[in-house]
Scaffold this motif. Sequence first.
Motif, PDB file in Angstrom:
ATOM      1  N   VAL A 107     -20.978 -19.320  37.739  1.00 23.02           N
ATOM      2  CA  VAL A 107     -20.411 -18.976  36.587  1.00 23.02           C
ATOM      3  C   VAL A 107     -20.227 -19.999  35.647  1.00 23.02           C
ATOM      4  O   VAL A 107     -20.595 -19.723  34.331  1.00 23.02           O
ATOM      5  CB  VAL A 107     -18.807 -18.416  36.979  1.00 23.02           C
ATOM      6  N   GLU A 108     -19.683 -21.019  35.943  1.00 23.34           N
ATOM      7  CA  GLU A 108     -19.760 -22.439  34.795  1.00 23.34           C
ATOM      8  C   GLU A 108     -21.454 -22.633  34.324  1.00 23.34           C
ATOM      9  O   GLU A 108     -21.410 -22.845  33.026  1.00 23.34           O
ATOM     10  CB  GLU A 108     -19.301 -23.652  35.645  1.00 23.34           C
ATOM     11  N   ARG A 109     -22.535 -22.577  35.127  1.00 26.28           N
ATOM     12  CA  ARG A 109     -23.629 -22.777  34.770  1.00 26.28           C
ATOM     13  C   ARG A 109     -24.111 -21.710  33.799  1.00 26.28           C
ATOM     14  O   ARG A 109     -24.713 -21.995  32.410  1.00 26.28           O
ATOM     15  CB  ARG A 109     -24.652 -23.084  35.829  1.00 26.28           C
ATOM     16  N   VAL A 110     -24.087 -20.412  34.203  1.00 26.93           N
ATOM     17  CA  VAL A 110     -24.696 -19.288  33.434  1.00 26.93           C
ATOM     18  C   VAL A 110     -23.717 -18.868  32.213  1.00 26.93           C
ATOM     19  O   VAL A 110     -24.329 -18.637  31.091  1.00 26.93           O
ATOM     20  CB  VAL A 110     -24.634 -18.040  34.291  1.00 26.93           C
ATOM     21  N   PRO A 186     -12.403 -11.929  32.262  1.00 25.64           N
ATOM     22  CA  PRO A 186     -12.458 -11.748  31.113  1.00 25.64           C
ATOM     23  C   PRO A 186     -13.054 -10.315  30.745  1.00 25.64           C
ATOM     24  O   PRO A 186     -13.830  -9.848  31.676  1.00 25.64           O
ATOM     25  CB  PRO A 186     -13.208 -12.688  30.244  1.00 25.64           C
ATOM     26  N   VAL A 187     -12.879  -9.469  29.675  1.00 22.10           N
ATOM     27  CA  VAL A 187     -13.519  -8.320  29.468  1.00 22.10           C
ATOM     28  C   VAL A 187     -14.919  -8.544  29.520  1.00 22.10           C
ATOM     29  O   VAL A 187     -15.673  -9.189  28.877  1.00 22.10           O
ATOM     30  CB  VAL A 187     -13.136  -7.494  28.327  1.00 22.10           C
ATOM     31  N   ASN A 191     -20.593  -9.509  37.674  1.00 25.21           N
ATOM     32  CA  ASN A 191     -20.132  -9.330  39.129  1.00 25.21           C
ATOM     33  C   ASN A 191     -19.756 -10.747  39.847  1.00 25.21           C
ATOM     34  O   ASN A 191     -18.642 -10.523  40.545  1.00 25.21           O
ATOM     35  CB  ASN A 191     -21.166  -8.364  39.776  1.00 25.21           C
ATOM     36  N   THR A 192     -20.482 -11.481  39.337  1.00 23.02           N
ATOM     37  CA  THR A 192     -20.334 -12.918  40.162  1.00 23.02           C
ATOM     38  C   THR A 192     -18.888 -13.400  39.587  1.00 23.02           C
ATOM     39  O   THR A 192     -17.985 -13.940  40.544  1.00 23.02           O
ATOM     40  CB  THR A 192     -21.355 -14.043  39.637  1.00 23.02           C
ATOM     41  N   TYR A 197     -13.161 -14.791  41.077  1.00 21.83           N
ATOM     42  CA  TYR A 197     -11.644 -14.591  40.791  1.00 21.83           C
ATOM     43  C   TYR A 197     -10.900 -13.865  41.799  1.00 21.83           C
ATOM     44  O   TYR A 197      -9.737 -14.101  41.969  1.00 21.83           O
ATOM     45  CB  TYR A 197     -11.413 -13.860  39.277  1.00 21.83           C
ATOM     46  N   LEU A 198     -11.603 -12.646  42.295  1.00 23.26           N
ATOM     47  CA  LEU A 198     -11.009 -11.981  43.465  1.00 23.26           C
ATOM     48  C   LEU A 198     -10.860 -12.934  44.594  1.00 23.26           C
ATOM     49  O   LEU A 198      -9.733 -12.914  45.199  1.00 23.26           O
ATOM     50  CB  LEU A 198     -12.070 -10.673  43.741  1.00 23.26           C
TER      51      LEU A 198
END
Length: 240
Positions: A107-110, A186-187, A191-192, A197-198
């Motif tokens: 997530v941080e990379r993309v 965030p809105v 999916n990742t 966060y889930l």
Amino acid sequence: MSLETAHDLLNRSLGQLARKIPGATAIFHHQGLDFCCGGNKSLRRAAEEKNLDSDAIANALWSIASKGDVAATENMPLPELIDFILENFHQVHRAELPELVRLATKVERVHIDKPDCPHGLSDHLLHMAQELETHMQKEEQILFPMIKQQAGSIVLGPISVMRHEHDDHGAALRELERLTNNMQSPVGACNTWRALYLGLQKLRNDLMEHIHLENNLLFVKQEEQFSKPQPNSTCCGTCS
């Protein structure tokens, strides 16, 4: 738990309520009340500190307390409780944290250029995993065998150390919430990101329950056992 009215719950500690009332932890999670590291606070005080309606929370707890039985873990023999903790929390943390680190890294990379990107999350999770692994090994190799072998009051020293480290885990959870906007995707999140966060919400809930069972049940039972007066002790003559 001997109670007459919902009002009686207000002066009970969060830890005690979590121990005695099945379903209490779900209410505490919903209200953002820390029942693990903050388990010594009364319901009244904890609610006041967060500007919550303590009477409404007490009523919600009372409604389930009047229907439910004592939580299954409350009456477990300590060796059985330890095995429950190992199976349901130690093994689960070890299985789930590496995947959470992987998802956070992706997530941080993309999404590095997005304003809601949780910068530093993967490093924080990796640090949490390392600290938690060290902590669990101490319990598995030192404290838990001592309790199972009934080593005596010597267990109080390691228990004190574990309580202090639990406070550190609580601080790590608060930083996790800060980095992730309380784990609210965030809105338009992919999916990742949503899966990450889930998974973090589950980690938070599991770790809080894990710490609660140790701080407010396993450790308390050991501390109470060794704080009782010894029946064969002799008086030195200065007590009267």
